[in-house]
Design an enzyme around this catalytic site. Structure first.
Site, short mmCIF file in Angstrom:
data_model
loop_
_atom_site.label_atom_id
_atom_site.label_comp_id
_atom_site.label_asym_id
_atom_site.label_seq_id
_atom_site.Cartn_x
_atom_site.Cartn_y
_atom_site.Cartn_z
N HIS A 208 5.38 28.47 24.18
CA HIS A 208 5.14 29.91 24.04
C HIS A 208 5.98 30.53 22.93
O HIS A 208 6.99 29.96 22.51
CB HIS A 208 5.27 30.63 25.38
CG HIS A 208 6.66 30.83 25.91
ND1 HIS A 208 7.41 31.94 25.63
CD2 HIS A 208 7.41 30.09 26.77
CE1 HIS A 208 8.57 31.87 26.28
NE2 HIS A 208 8.60 30.75 26.97
N ASP A 218 14.95 30.19 24.68
CA ASP A 218 13.67 30.39 25.36
C ASP A 218 12.85 31.45 24.64
O ASP A 218 13.09 32.64 24.85
CB ASP A 218 13.95 30.82 26.81
CG ASP A 218 12.69 31.04 27.61
OD1 ASP A 218 11.59 30.72 27.12
OD2 ASP A 218 12.80 31.54 28.74
N GLU A 255 3.72 34.49 27.74
CA GLU A 255 4.12 33.58 28.82
C GLU A 255 5.07 34.28 29.77
O GLU A 255 5.03 34.09 30.99
CB GLU A 255 4.81 32.34 28.22
CG GLU A 255 5.08 31.22 29.23
CD GLU A 255 6.48 31.26 29.85
OE1 GLU A 255 6.79 30.42 30.69
OE2 GLU A 255 7.28 32.15 29.50
N GLU A 256 5.97 35.10 29.21
CA GLU A 256 7.02 35.70 30.03
C GLU A 256 6.49 36.69 31.07
O GLU A 256 7.15 36.95 32.07
CB GLU A 256 8.08 36.36 29.15
CG GLU A 256 8.86 35.37 28.27
CD GLU A 256 9.76 34.43 29.08
OE1 GLU A 256 9.76 34.51 30.31
OE2 GLU A 256 10.45 33.62 28.44
N ASP A 284 8.80 24.26 26.74
CA ASP A 284 9.17 25.67 26.79
C ASP A 284 10.46 25.79 25.98
O ASP A 284 10.47 26.22 24.83
CB ASP A 284 9.34 26.09 28.25
CG ASP A 284 9.43 27.60 28.42
OD1 ASP A 284 10.10 28.22 27.59
OD2 ASP A 284 8.85 28.15 29.38
N HIS A 386 17.30 34.55 29.22
CA HIS A 386 16.57 35.83 29.25
C HIS A 386 17.45 37.06 28.96
O HIS A 386 17.10 38.17 29.33
CB HIS A 386 15.85 36.03 30.60
CG HIS A 386 14.60 35.23 30.72
ND1 HIS A 386 13.71 35.39 31.76
CD2 HIS A 386 14.06 34.26 29.95
CE1 HIS A 386 12.69 34.54 31.62
NE2 HIS A 386 12.89 33.84 30.53
ZN LIG Z 1 10.17 30.19 28.24
#
Ligand SMILES: [Zn+2]
Length: 579
Positions: A208, A218, A255-256, A284, A386
């Site tokens: 993603h 990420d 995706e998130e 990922d 995140h």
């Molecule tokens: Zn991810």
């Protein structure tokens, strides 16, 4: 459209916000009805969307989720910018969609969200939370926790802040959330190299592109590996080297939020994918760990794969160099031994994690379309997930300063893709697949009190043993045929077609009870994103619904038997004409 929600209420601390935590509160005479619940991210990881659903079921007015230093901060080691862990101000953002019920656009459950598609009303969407929630740093959660005056929480509820954690008392908060509910487009970027011999057999690679903030790990570590891999595939093509099967590469969007881009793309091209997809290889985060704190063995290689593809992944790892200079296979064995604190490296058969949960873009391909998947990545110390500290600085100074793990990941990803794209016979191992099923079934029996007189799993064990035998006999017959040489292309084509059909036969179009979108009989995920094998059977046994459990066991028996027959007929066809 902007909607604003305002809640003012007393705060209750509910530990990790799992159902058993609310039981503890109840035992202490505390209800969270109409209150604002404060919970922490938990270790091991449990998806925050499960905390939201649980708080919603308990009747809470709002949910606050914070990062306690015990989980991913100073209690674990040095914090950013001096180390990989989260500083006091880090906020773990993240979706709370109930995508473990149905992922993707919540208003198009099970069909593609493309222009002109039918949308259900948001109120009818099962995956949309009915509770508001916000993430907090521990710096912002601390004043709430330290000013409580009620009863002391139990020992295992105490975190790493220098305060006494209490259930309740004297703290009220005002939560105001402005929510943008507008419909916005997502863009899935797709590239393909047409296969020279079998253009209608696809090997799909994906990662993603959307990130919560900068996304150094990420997803951009995965994206960096993917860009390098696609550049290499492009160079091969320019030199006239084309894969025999088609290679498709996708950069997913959204995706998130709810695995949105991949889910909608998978639903849009479902018919093609069910027929043509050999396997989906997901990355990922390629490097979710700090090489600078990993010690001499380095970061852990921690892939997961459906059991039928696990042996080929182990083989491929022998031909890739790890940053330590050893083969990736040797490095993998060493870190697996270190991580499990064992005195010897694990057997090859135990290297690959064959239990697959959710939480990334492989979900639609495995659970909805019944295609085999592999997830690849390196892991280690990583506490800024995140948050705004998951950035390029983290990667360059703490994570992978030489980008050597990014390179190793690109190599194993590319090698697995090319083996799947170029092999004469698709490298599925159904003997090994069966041994994993037997292991799953024994675990199910050990973890639950299965009452023999209510539910007998004897027949299922027997069916799996037959499947194992058929898988081994086919594998040996194919090996003999290959050694003898001169195989007719027609014979090889037919065998591959049948091998692909085995994976499709694990799909039940009715889906698992209560979650019709999840159609795989062997694999699903729990509401926490944790892996869940034999989902229909396991959930029925856990609820002690023996009638449903018997029905689910019978479905499994039928599917295993169908695949045993398929393997036997493949073998006899293979051996019939020696040419
Ligand atoms: Zn991810």
């Amino acid at each position: 459209m902007l909607t604003t929600s305002i809640q003012t209420a007393e705060v209750v601390y509910a530990h990790s916000g799992n159902p058993e935590d609310y039981d503890v509160l109840r035992k202490n005479g505390i209800s969270v009805k109409g209150k604002i619940v404060l919970v922490r991210y938990s270790n091991p990881y449990s998806y925050r969307g499960f905390k939201a659903l649980t708080a919603e079921r308990e009747g809470a007015a709002a949910l606050l989720v914070y990062s306690d230093p015990a989980e991913d901060g100073s209690a674990r080691g040095k914090v950013f910018p001096d180390g990989p862990w989260g500083p006091e101000s880090h906020i773990q953002r993240g979706s709370i969609t109930y995508d473990y019920i149905v992922p993707g656009d919540p208003t198009t459950p099970g069909w593609a969200s493309v222009p002109g598609a039918k949308h259900i009303a948001p109120e009818e969407a099962r995956s949309l939370p009915k509770i508001v929630a916000l993430p907090l740093s521990w710096r912002d959660a601390k004043p709430l926790l330290e000013n409580m005056s009620g009863p002391e929480a139990p020992k295992d509820w105490q975190g790493a802040l220098p305060i006494t954690y209490r259930f309740t008392g004297a703290v009220k908060v005002h939560v105001k959330v402005d929510m943008d509910n507008s419909m916005q487009p997502y863009t899935v970027v797709e590239a393909r190299i047409r296969g020279s011999e079998f253009p209608d057999e696809w090997v799909l690679l994906g990662n993603h592109r959307d990130a919560w903030v900068f996304g150094g790990v990420d997803p951009s570590s995965g994206t960096a590996s993917m860009m390098e891999l696609t550049r290499s595939l492009g160079e091969l093509k320019q030199r006239g080297v084309r894969p025999r099967r088609t290679i498709v590469v996708c950069s997913w969007d959204g995706e998130e939020y709810a695995l949105t881009g991949s889910t909608e793309w998978g639903e849009q091209f479902a018919d093609d994918l069910k027929k043509k997809l050999v396997a989906y290889l997901n990355v990922d985060e390629s490097v979710a760990g700090a090489a600078t704190t990993a010690g001499p063995e380095g970061l852990s290689f921690s892939p997961a794969a459906v059991a039928s593809l696990a042996p080929m992944l182990v083989e491929a790892s022998k031909d890739v160099r790890a940053p330590s200079g050893k083969s990736l296979y040797e490095a993998w064995r060493a870190t697996a031994m270190r991580d499990s604190k064992a005195s010897a490296p694990p057997l090859d058969s135990a290297l690959v994690e064959t239990r697959i949960g959710s939480g990334s873009d492989h979900t639609v391909f495995l659970n909805h379309l019944g295609r085999p998947v592999i997830n690849l990545g390196f892991t280690g110390d990583y506490g800024v997930y995140h948050s705004m500290y998951d950035d390029h600085y983290w990667m360059v100074h703490i994570g992978d300063p030489a980008f050597e793990y990014h390179v190793a990941l690109a190599r194993i990803w590319g090698l697995v893709a090319l083996r799947l794209a170029n092999s004469d016979i698709l490298p599925f191992d159904f003997g090994f697949n069966a041994s994993a099923l037997e292991k799953f079934l024994r675990e199910l029996e050990q973890n639950n009190n299965v009452e023999r007189r209510r539910l007998s799993l004897k027949r299922l064990h027997a069916r799996i043993a037959e499947f194992e035998k058929a898988g081994i006999l086919l594998r040996d017959a194919v090996a003999r045929g290959l050694q003898a040489g001169s195989l007719s292309p027609e014979k090889v084509r037919r065998l591959n077609e049948q091998l692909l059909q085995v994976e499709s036969n694990w799909l039940d179009p009715a889906g698992i009870p209560g979650r019709p979108w999840f159609q795989h009989l062997l694999y699903s995920s729990r509401y926490t994103y944790a892996h869940l094998e034999f989902p229909g059977l396991t959930e029925a046994v856990e609820k002690q619904d023996w009638k449903l459990a018997r029905e689910q066991a019978a479905l499994l028996e039928k599917a295993v038997e169908k695949n045993t027959k398929l393997l036997r007929s493949s073998q006899s066809l293979w051996e019939k004409n020696k040419q």
